[in-house]
Scaffold this active site. Sequence first.
Site, mmCIF file in Angstrom:
data_model
loop_
_atom_site.group_PDB
_atom_site.id
_atom_site.type_symbol
_atom_site.label_atom_id
_atom_site.label_comp_id
_atom_site.label_asym_id
_atom_site.label_seq_id
_atom_site.Cartn_x
_atom_site.Cartn_y
_atom_site.Cartn_z
ATOM 1 C CB ILE A 17 -0.854 -0.139 1.235
ATOM 2 C CG1 ILE A 17 -1.860 -1.251 1.194
ATOM 3 C CG2 ILE A 17 -1.842 1.249 1.546
ATOM 4 C CD1 ILE A 17 -2.690 -1.412 2.416
ATOM 5 C CG ASP A 62 12.642 0.388 13.587
ATOM 6 O OD1 ASP A 62 11.223 0.417 13.850
ATOM 7 O OD2 ASP A 62 13.103 -0.875 13.875
ATOM 8 C CG ASN A 89 1.508 2.393 4.647
ATOM 9 O OD1 ASN A 89 0.464 1.771 4.471
ATOM 10 N ND2 ASN A 89 2.749 1.900 4.040
ATOM 11 C CE1 TYR A 153 -1.943 -4.829 11.415
ATOM 12 C CE2 TYR A 153 -4.123 -5.487 11.538
ATOM 13 C CZ TYR A 153 -3.064 -4.883 10.614
ATOM 14 O OH TYR A 153 -3.285 -4.212 9.519
ATOM 15 C CE LYS A 157 -2.605 -1.176 11.335
ATOM 16 N NZ LYS A 157 -1.763 -0.474 10.594
HETATM 17 P P1 NAD Z 1 3.416 -4.759 3.174
HETATM 18 O O1 NAD Z 1 4.204 -5.876 4.287
HETATM 19 O O2 NAD Z 1 3.633 -4.958 1.832
HETATM 20 O O3 NAD Z 1 4.422 -3.246 3.668
HETATM 21 C C1 NAD Z 1 4.483 -2.683 4.962
HETATM 22 C C2 NAD Z 1 5.816 -2.046 4.813
HETATM 23 O O4 NAD Z 1 6.200 -1.485 6.159
HETATM 24 C C3 NAD Z 1 6.984 -2.820 4.485
HETATM 25 O O5 NAD Z 1 7.779 -2.304 3.441
HETATM 26 C C4 NAD Z 1 7.944 -3.019 5.906
HETATM 27 O O6 NAD Z 1 9.233 -3.140 5.647
HETATM 28 C C5 NAD Z 1 7.393 -1.690 6.327
HETATM 29 N N1 NAD Z 1 7.583 -1.704 7.922
HETATM 30 C C6 NAD Z 1 7.199 -2.521 8.759
HETATM 31 N N2 NAD Z 1 7.550 -2.299 10.133
HETATM 32 C C7 NAD Z 1 8.320 -1.079 9.900
HETATM 33 C C8 NAD Z 1 9.115 -0.415 10.911
HETATM 34 N N3 NAD Z 1 9.172 -0.928 12.165
HETATM 35 N N4 NAD Z 1 9.644 0.844 10.409
HETATM 36 C C9 NAD Z 1 9.538 0.998 9.003
HETATM 37 N N5 NAD Z 1 9.118 0.356 8.253
HETATM 38 C C10 NAD Z 1 8.293 -0.748 8.514
HETATM 39 O O7 NAD Z 1 2.063 -4.607 4.039
HETATM 40 P P2 NAD Z 1 0.830 -3.609 3.358
HETATM 41 O O8 NAD Z 1 -0.242 -4.542 3.262
HETATM 42 O O9 NAD Z 1 1.084 -2.583 2.257
HETATM 43 O O10 NAD Z 1 0.699 -2.671 4.779
HETATM 44 C C11 NAD Z 1 0.803 -1.280 4.742
HETATM 45 C C12 NAD Z 1 -0.217 -0.834 6.021
HETATM 46 O O11 NAD Z 1 -1.647 -1.270 5.503
HETATM 47 C C13 NAD Z 1 0.104 -1.615 7.332
HETATM 48 O O12 NAD Z 1 -0.132 -0.455 8.389
HETATM 49 C C14 NAD Z 1 -1.016 -2.315 7.263
HETATM 50 O O13 NAD Z 1 -1.367 -2.783 8.733
HETATM 51 C C15 NAD Z 1 -2.220 -1.798 6.715
HETATM 52 N N6 NAD Z 1 -3.377 -2.891 6.309
HETATM 53 C C16 NAD Z 1 -3.066 -3.794 5.388
HETATM 54 C C17 NAD Z 1 -4.014 -4.612 5.138
HETATM 55 C C18 NAD Z 1 -3.782 -5.459 4.039
HETATM 56 O O14 NAD Z 1 -4.664 -6.504 3.863
HETATM 57 N N7 NAD Z 1 -2.647 -5.748 3.237
HETATM 58 C C19 NAD Z 1 -5.422 -4.377 5.441
HETATM 59 C C20 NAD Z 1 -5.477 -3.380 6.511
HETATM 60 C C21 NAD Z 1 -4.570 -2.860 6.654
#
Ligand code: NAD
Length: 260
Positions: A17, A62, A89, A153, A157
Amino acid sequence: MRLTDKVVLITGGGSGIGRATAELSAAEGARVAVADRDVTGARETVARIAKDGGEAEAIQADVIDGAAVRAMVEQAIAAFSRVDVLVNNAGRSEGNDILTIDEATWDDTVAVNLKSVYLCSKAVLPSMLERGSGSIVNISSVNGLTGLGEEPYAAAKAGMINLTQNMAVAYGPRGVRANVIAPGTVRTPIWNARLSKNPNVMDTLKAWYPLGRVGLPEDIARAVLFLASDEAAWITGAVLPVDGGLMAGRYRMAQDLGAE
Ligand code: NAD
């Protein structure tokens, strides 16, 4: 273009995302600071933006480390002179069932999904308040709206939603907006571990969605873009589910009742 002359800082911009949001923001005229703990992913996002003629900077950070977050914001401001939009994000989910979750997993998951929003917002807000404008978009989840498991989580959230509402109330009078998006299931690498255990998990999940499919990263990016942009100038403190209708009702129950 809807983000012309804006500077957007996106955490977790190296994947899923965050990457889609970074790419769409750049396509809409923004200069984009792409922060991620995984700098390789951030650099790849930047390369994709540059290939399309956009301007972006990769930053390793981080988001649970206060000093690293302050350095991240300094690097973004050094590159692009300010931050107009912060997209909180970065996130990840570990732990399901409080009977088995250990304390370290709880603390780490809550930190990545909630403390990070406090740290990043705290680092960006002073410069936004000084200029009297700014937009913060926080990426929560449908797990933060109702009981769907993944307790640390989900609790984080949900906490993010209240923190956003408080930021909206506190800083609205000084020109800074703060909103939340609550995505449903989106096909990104966050699902890789579960997909390796059950390759059909997306098919199982899509049956819960009134719009008949799970989400794509672009579905969320378009909503972020709207809330980030001046098109949402009178929207703050809002919680926007972007979830194919999951939170609209009890779809499967309604189908079962309709079949009787
Ligand atoms: P993803 O795993 O593809 O991307 C998450 C990114 O965050 C990764 O690049 C990771 O390296 C980075 N990250 C994680 N921990 C970190 C830290 N401590 N410091 C810096 N960077 C960090 O996941 P996504 O699906 O793109 O998720 C993005 C957001 O959307 C998240 O907050 C997730 O909770 C939320 N979300 C995702 C979904 C889904 O189904 N994919 C649904 C609801 C919410």
